[in-house]
Design a protein around this motif. Structure first.
Motif, PDB file in Angstrom:
ATOM      1  N   SER A   5      14.881  53.677  -2.696  1.00 33.79           N
ATOM      2  CA  SER A   5      14.325  54.360  -1.533  1.00 33.79           C
ATOM      3  C   SER A   5      13.585  53.412  -0.603  1.00 33.79           C
ATOM      4  O   SER A   5      13.222  53.787   0.511  1.00 33.79           O
ATOM      5  CB  SER A   5      13.383  55.476  -1.987  1.00 33.79           C
ATOM      6  OG  SER A   5      12.320  54.944  -2.753  1.00 33.79           O
ATOM      7  N   VAL A   6      13.353  52.184  -1.049  1.00 34.01           N
ATOM      8  CA  VAL A   6      12.705  51.179  -0.211  1.00 34.01           C
ATOM      9  C   VAL A   6      13.607  50.866   0.982  1.00 34.01           C
ATOM     10  O   VAL A   6      14.828  50.767   0.844  1.00 34.01           O
ATOM     11  CB  VAL A   6      12.455  49.895  -1.026  1.00 34.01           C
ATOM     12  CG1 VAL A   6      11.971  48.767  -0.131  1.00 34.01           C
ATOM     13  CG2 VAL A   6      11.453  50.164  -2.124  1.00 34.01           C
ATOM     14  N   ARG A   7      13.016  50.705   2.154  1.00 33.79           N
ATOM     15  CA  ARG A   7      13.796  50.328   3.334  1.00 33.79           C
ATOM     16  C   ARG A   7      13.473  48.882   3.684  1.00 33.79           C
ATOM     17  O   ARG A   7      12.339  48.576   4.081  1.00 33.79           O
ATOM     18  CB  ARG A   7      13.466  51.236   4.514  1.00 33.79           C
ATOM     19  CG  ARG A   7      14.355  50.970   5.724  1.00 33.79           C
ATOM     20  CD  ARG A   7      14.413  52.138   6.670  1.00 33.79           C
ATOM     21  NE  ARG A   7      15.609  52.076   7.480  1.00 33.79           N
ATOM     22  CZ  ARG A   7      15.987  53.034   8.319  1.00 33.79           C
ATOM     23  NH1 ARG A   7      15.262  54.122   8.422  1.00 33.79           N
ATOM     24  NH2 ARG A   7      17.092  52.898   9.028  1.00 33.79           N
ATOM     25  N   PRO A   8      14.427  47.974   3.544  1.00 30.82           N
ATOM     26  CA  PRO A   8      14.138  46.568   3.861  1.00 30.82           C
ATOM     27  C   PRO A   8      13.785  46.395   5.336  1.00 30.82           C
ATOM     28  O   PRO A   8      14.434  46.953   6.223  1.00 30.82           O
ATOM     29  CB  PRO A   8      15.452  45.850   3.534  1.00 30.82           C
ATOM     30  CG  PRO A   8      16.181  46.759   2.607  1.00 30.82           C
ATOM     31  CD  PRO A   8      15.793  48.141   3.029  1.00 30.82           C
ATOM     32  N   ARG A   9      12.741  45.617   5.569  1.00 29.97           N
ATOM     33  CA  ARG A   9      12.348  45.272   6.941  1.00 29.97           C
ATOM     34  C   ARG A   9      12.074  43.770   6.994  1.00 29.97           C
ATOM     35  O   ARG A   9      11.061  43.324   7.537  1.00 29.97           O
ATOM     36  CB  ARG A   9      11.119  46.075   7.366  1.00 29.97           C
ATOM     37  CG  ARG A   9      11.377  47.583   7.490  1.00 29.97           C
ATOM     38  CD  ARG A   9      10.177  48.328   8.002  1.00 29.97           C
ATOM     39  NE  ARG A   9      10.481  49.729   8.262  1.00 29.97           N
ATOM     40  CZ  ARG A   9       9.977  50.750   7.569  1.00 29.97           C
ATOM     41  NH1 ARG A   9       9.133  50.521   6.564  1.00 29.97           N
ATOM     42  NH2 ARG A   9      10.303  51.990   7.874  1.00 29.97           N
ATOM     43  N   ARG A  10      12.978  42.995   6.395  1.00 27.59           N
ATOM     44  CA  ARG A  10      12.800  41.545   6.354  1.00 27.59           C
ATOM     45  C   ARG A  10      12.864  40.948   7.754  1.00 27.59           C
ATOM     46  O   ARG A  10      12.043  40.105   8.138  1.00 27.59           O
ATOM     47  CB  ARG A  10      13.886  40.908   5.487  1.00 27.59           C
ATOM     48  CG  ARG A  10      13.940  41.386   4.051  1.00 27.59           C
ATOM     49  CD  ARG A  10      15.249  40.949   3.391  1.00 27.59           C
ATOM     50  NE  ARG A  10      16.397  41.565   4.071  1.00 27.59           N
ATOM     51  CZ  ARG A  10      17.667  41.266   3.843  1.00 27.59           C
ATOM     52  NH1 ARG A  10      17.957  40.307   2.961  1.00 27.59           N
ATOM     53  NH2 ARG A  10      18.650  41.874   4.483  1.00 27.59           N
ATOM     54  N   SER A  11      13.852  41.352   8.517  1.00 29.55           N
ATOM     55  CA  SER A  11      14.102  40.783   9.839  1.00 29.55           C
ATOM     56  C   SER A  11      14.214  41.908  10.852  1.00 29.55           C
ATOM     57  O   SER A  11      15.046  42.806  10.711  1.00 29.55           O
ATOM     58  CB  SER A  11      15.412  39.987   9.822  1.00 29.55           C
ATOM     59  OG  SER A  11      16.490  40.800   9.355  1.00 29.55           O
ATOM     60  N   VAL A  12      13.361  41.874  11.872  1.00 32.16           N
ATOM     61  CA  VAL A  12      13.370  42.912  12.903  1.00 32.16           C
ATOM     62  C   VAL A  12      13.436  42.195  14.257  1.00 32.16           C
ATOM     63  O   VAL A  12      12.481  41.537  14.669  1.00 32.16           O
ATOM     64  CB  VAL A  12      12.134  43.817  12.796  1.00 32.16           C
ATOM     65  CG1 VAL A  12      12.208  44.922  13.838  1.00 32.16           C
ATOM     66  CG2 VAL A  12      12.039  44.435  11.394  1.00 32.16           C
ATOM     67  N   LEU A  13      14.581  42.334  14.913  1.00 30.94           N
ATOM     68  CA  LEU A  13      14.898  41.530  16.090  1.00 30.94           C
ATOM     69  C   LEU A  13      14.628  42.286  17.386  1.00 30.94           C
ATOM     70  O   LEU A  13      15.107  43.404  17.572  1.00 30.94           O
ATOM     71  CB  LEU A  13      16.377  41.129  16.027  1.00 30.94           C
ATOM     72  CG  LEU A  13      16.945  40.331  17.191  1.00 30.94           C
ATOM     73  CD1 LEU A  13      16.306  38.947  17.271  1.00 30.94           C
ATOM     74  CD2 LEU A  13      18.473  40.214  17.055  1.00 30.94           C
ATOM     75  N   TYR A  14      13.858  41.670  18.285  1.00 29.12           N
ATOM     76  CA  TYR A  14      13.664  42.224  19.616  1.00 29.12           C
ATOM     77  C   TYR A  14      14.933  42.043  20.442  1.00 29.12           C
ATOM     78  O   TYR A  14      15.531  40.966  20.472  1.00 29.12           O
ATOM     79  CB  TYR A  14      12.518  41.511  20.335  1.00 29.12           C
ATOM     80  CG  TYR A  14      11.138  41.926  19.887  1.00 29.12           C
ATOM     81  CD1 TYR A  14      10.557  43.096  20.351  1.00 29.12           C
ATOM     82  CD2 TYR A  14      10.396  41.129  19.021  1.00 29.12           C
ATOM     83  CE1 TYR A  14       9.274  43.469  19.962  1.00 29.12           C
ATOM     84  CE2 TYR A  14       9.116  41.493  18.614  1.00 29.12           C
ATOM     85  CZ  TYR A  14       8.569  42.671  19.094  1.00 29.12           C
ATOM     86  OH  TYR A  14       7.305  43.047  18.697  1.00 29.12           O
ATOM     87  N   MET A  15      15.334  43.112  21.145  1.00 33.15           N
ATOM     88  CA  MET A  15      16.485  43.073  22.044  1.00 33.15           C
ATOM     89  C   MET A  15      16.073  43.685  23.381  1.00 33.15           C
ATOM     90  O   MET A  15      15.430  44.742  23.409  1.00 33.15           O
ATOM     91  CB  MET A  15      17.662  43.872  21.460  1.00 33.15           C
ATOM     92  CG  MET A  15      18.103  43.444  20.082  1.00 33.15           C
ATOM     93  SD  MET A  15      18.812  41.786  20.055  1.00 33.15           S
ATOM     94  CE  MET A  15      20.428  42.073  20.748  1.00 33.15           C
ATOM     95  N   PRO A  16      16.440  43.055  24.509  1.00 35.64           N
ATOM     96  CA  PRO A  16      16.033  43.591  25.818  1.00 35.64           C
ATOM     97  C   PRO A  16      16.780  44.875  26.158  1.00 35.64           C
ATOM     98  O   PRO A  16      18.014  44.922  26.144  1.00 35.64           O
ATOM     99  CB  PRO A  16      16.392  42.461  26.783  1.00 35.64           C
ATOM    100  CG  PRO A  16      17.471  41.685  26.086  1.00 35.64           C
ATOM    101  CD  PRO A  16      17.173  41.789  24.618  1.00 35.64           C
ATOM    102  N   GLY A  17      16.031  45.923  26.479  1.00 41.75           N
ATOM    103  CA  GLY A  17      16.652  47.208  26.766  1.00 41.75           C
ATOM    104  C   GLY A  17      17.453  47.234  28.052  1.00 41.75           C
ATOM    105  O   GLY A  17      18.296  48.116  28.246  1.00 41.75           O
TER     106      GLY A  17
END
Length: 299
Positions: free
Chosen positions: A4-16
């Motif tokens: 049930s753990v949700r990995p959040r190792r890498s969270v990348l900003y992307m321009p909207g």
């Protein structure tokens, strides 16, 4: 073992405002995406970018990636329209997983935002992430994180804004980040006390992957769940830094199995290969295995 753990190792900003980037994001090996309507979008392009992001989310195709929209600040003229747009999209099953709110300075602001999302009909599944990027937010981070105990706040994650902290304080971002170490550690403590997750800030020189890898390793050692990123080249080393090593996972499984033996059912401490382990070590091991299994389930 639960995954049930949700990995959040890498969270990348992307321009909207960049349609090509929104399309490319569908194929990147990121655990999460932050589609940015704040810093990455000029004032006269805010409305068009909001519509473009809503259309991209409605089109789907982001797979297991956690999709977060960074809306404009609470005190800006675009905030209410951002909130209404993505609350409506979420209610229709076509919205993001969360909204990232910039420059949060108080728990009261989070509760106000959560109340407004309720009024707009957003489902409970639409969570809120809070950016910690001002001196006041760092000073009050324990109270901000504790807002997660109130379901109204929807708070799930703290995200550090180290560039803004540097700007606001004059502290330099140097290798090892000694000027910020106390602040970063305090934010990790606040998140853990509130049982939510916390993400480290960005590394600006995306060509320096060696320096970036060192900072990822330091962040993992400090207890961060992952790191926010500014470029796709940073994804591979970031994922590697926050993925439990194979030998660590194997050792965790062995420890769990040892505590699960019938003869250890009533023991708080056991000995394995000349080393003593308490049940809290088994709890840590279960988290390690759950994370490893969740990561494997994404591949």
């Amino acid at each position: 073992m639960s995954t049930s753990v949700r990995p959040r190792r890498s969270v990348l900003y992307m321009p909207g405002a960049n349609a090509r980037a929104l399309e490319k994001a569908r194929s990147l090996p990121a655990d999460g995406l932050i589609i940015d309507l704040e810093d990455a979008v000029a004032p006269d392009a805010k409305a068009a970018a909001r519509r473009q992001v809503a259309a991209a989310l409605a089109g789907g195709g982001y797979g297991p990636r956690e999709v977060v929209v960074r809306v404009n600040g609470f005190d800006t003229p675009w905030f209410e329209a951002d909130l209404a747009c993505f609350a409506e999209a979420a209610a229709a099953g076509m919205g993001p997983d969360a909204l990232l709110i910039p420059k949060i300075a108080s728990a009261e602001t989070l509760r106000a935002i959560g109340t407004r999302l309720d009024e707009l009909g957003a489902p409970a599944s639409l969570r809120v992430w809070a950016m910690i990027e001002t001196p006041q937010a760092v000073l009050d981070v324990a109270a901000i994180a504790a807002a997660a105990r109130d379901p109204v706040s929807r708070l799930a994650v703290l995200a550090l804004g180290t560039n803004d902290l540097s700007k606001e304080t004059g502290a330099r971002i140097v290798p090892g980040r000694a000027p910020m170490q106390a602040w970063l550690s305090f934010c990790v403590l606040a998140a853990r006390a509130a049982r939510i997750e916390v993400l480290d800030g960005v590394w600006n020189d995306f060509r320096d992957l060696d320096g970036f890898s060192r900072e990822c390793a330091e962040a993992a050692e400090m207890g961060f769940d992952g790191k926010t990123l500014i470029h796709p080249t940073q994804l591979e080393p970031c994922n590697a830094a926050f993925t439990p090593p194979t030998d660590e996972v194997a050792a965790a499984r062995a420890l769990i199995a040892a505590f699960d033996l019938p003869e250890h059912a009533d023991k708080g401490v056991i000995q394995i290969d000349g080393r003593m382990y308490e049940r809290m070590h088994a709890d840590i091991a279960r988290k390690t295995v759950a994370l490893a299994e969740a990561i494997a389930g994404r591949q």
